[in-house]
Motif scaffolding. Structure first.
Motif, short mmCIF file in Angstrom:
data_model
loop_
_atom_site.label_atom_id
_atom_site.label_comp_id
_atom_site.label_asym_id
_atom_site.label_seq_id
_atom_site.Cartn_x
_atom_site.Cartn_y
_atom_site.Cartn_z
N UNK A 1 3.15 2.31 -3.00
CA UNK A 1 3.65 1.65 -1.63
C UNK A 1 3.76 2.73 -0.94
N UNK A 2 4.37 3.73 -1.53
CA UNK A 2 4.62 4.62 -0.89
C UNK A 2 3.41 6.27 -1.09
N UNK A 3 2.39 5.78 -1.53
CA UNK A 3 1.07 6.75 -1.42
C UNK A 3 0.18 5.90 -0.64
N UNK A 4 0.20 5.07 -0.07
CA UNK A 4 -0.92 4.35 1.42
C UNK A 4 -0.67 5.31 2.17
N UNK B 1 -9.47 -0.19 -0.26
CA UNK B 1 -8.89 0.43 -2.22
C UNK B 1 -10.22 1.11 -2.73
N UNK B 2 -10.26 2.64 -3.22
CA UNK B 2 -11.20 3.30 -3.69
C UNK B 2 -10.25 3.27 -4.88
N UNK C 1 -5.66 4.57 -1.41
CA UNK C 1 -5.57 3.44 -0.75
C UNK C 1 -6.07 4.45 0.54
N UNK C 2 -6.18 3.25 1.74
CA UNK C 2 -6.11 3.94 2.91
C UNK C 2 -6.22 2.85 3.56
#
Length: 261
Positions: free
Chosen positions: A215-218, A107-108, A114-115
């Motif tokens: 969640x979709x932007x992970x 988590x940045x 987030x990656x």
């Protein structure tokens, strides 16, 4: 001739009811059922709350070594990160469970991104003077025993660890906006699936961060494996036949390392 006195029953004296014993038994039964329900509710709450603040995981998180930059082509990012280690297994048993997946959630907090990185279960870890795959170590020694070796292998310091029997990221993000006092009642399904070193407030903080990112932007990445090698006294390099994690490339993919200027 004296008159014989008649006898009358006094109305102010309690009479024995033929149903007294039955009523007593019913009342006792109701009391026992109510007591059992209270005990059951309290026991269930205690069990759910025990899923938080796992002492073994807390100790494992504290036993990690500090990270370092070994490749001069990169430097540590100045952004603020929080990295969560996610284990998914077929049970929450401390040992003997089968590991189904291992992931690192980076988590940045500076960028609000987030990656999520998948770690191959066949990756070889160094444990004291021996080598063992992540999956074998998990089954034989348990989830807590994997934290420090995996941190060393990935060059990632984990702020927290979550062990679950399912992918719980979506459920966790849905807790955003809840209070710590509401957690057990509102998230009993989630708590029944996990063990974590986090307390209630820390879990809710993670939920808020996940909800903000979405969640979709992970961004999803995979940790790369490379052949493990050894170097003898004469400088000869030999492959051992095992595969280890390419920590530098993983850290770059997670955003923890950036190119040196």
């Amino acid at each position: 001739m004296p008159r014989k006195r008649e006898k009358f029953d006094r109305i102010d004296v309690p009479r024995e009811s033929p149903h007294k014993n039955v009523m007593g038994a019913v009342i006792s039964g109701v009391v026992l059922v109510a007591a059992a329900l209270v005990v059951g509710v309290v026991w269930n709450r205690v069990q759910l709350e025990s899923r938080l603040g796992d002492t073994g995981l807390t100790s494992a998180v504290g036993a990690q070594s500090s990270t370092s930059v070994s490749d001069e082509s990169y430097v540590a990012s100045t952004d603020e990160f929080e990295c969560i280690l996610l284990f998914t297994a077929d049970s929450l048993d401390q040992t003997g469970a089968t590991l189904n997946s291992a992931r690192i959630l980076a988590l940045n907090k500076t960028q609000g991104t987030a990656i999520l990185a998948d770690v191959p279960l066949e990756a070889t870890l160094s444990v004291q003077d021996s080598s063992v795959t992540l999956s074998d170590l998990y089954t034989s020694s348990g989830y807590a025993a994997c934290v420090a070796p995996l941190s060393k292998a990935t060059n990632v310091e984990f702020a927290h660890v979550v062990v679950a029997t399912d992918d719980v990221l979506e459920e966790a993000s849905s807790l955003a906006g809840s209070s710590a006092s509401e957690l057990v009642s509102s998230a009993s399904g989630l708590l029944s699936k996990i063990r974590t070193d986090m307390g209630a407030q820390e879990l809710l903080s993670l939920a808020q961060t996940l909800s903000s990112v979405g969640r979709a932007n992970l961004t999803r990445v995979d940790a790369t494996l490379v052949p493990q090698t050894t170097t003898d006294d004469e400088g000869s390099v030999t492959e051992t036949g095992s595969q280890v994690i390419d920590a530098t490339q993983l850290d770059v993919a997670l955003g923890l390392l950036v190119a040196a200027e």
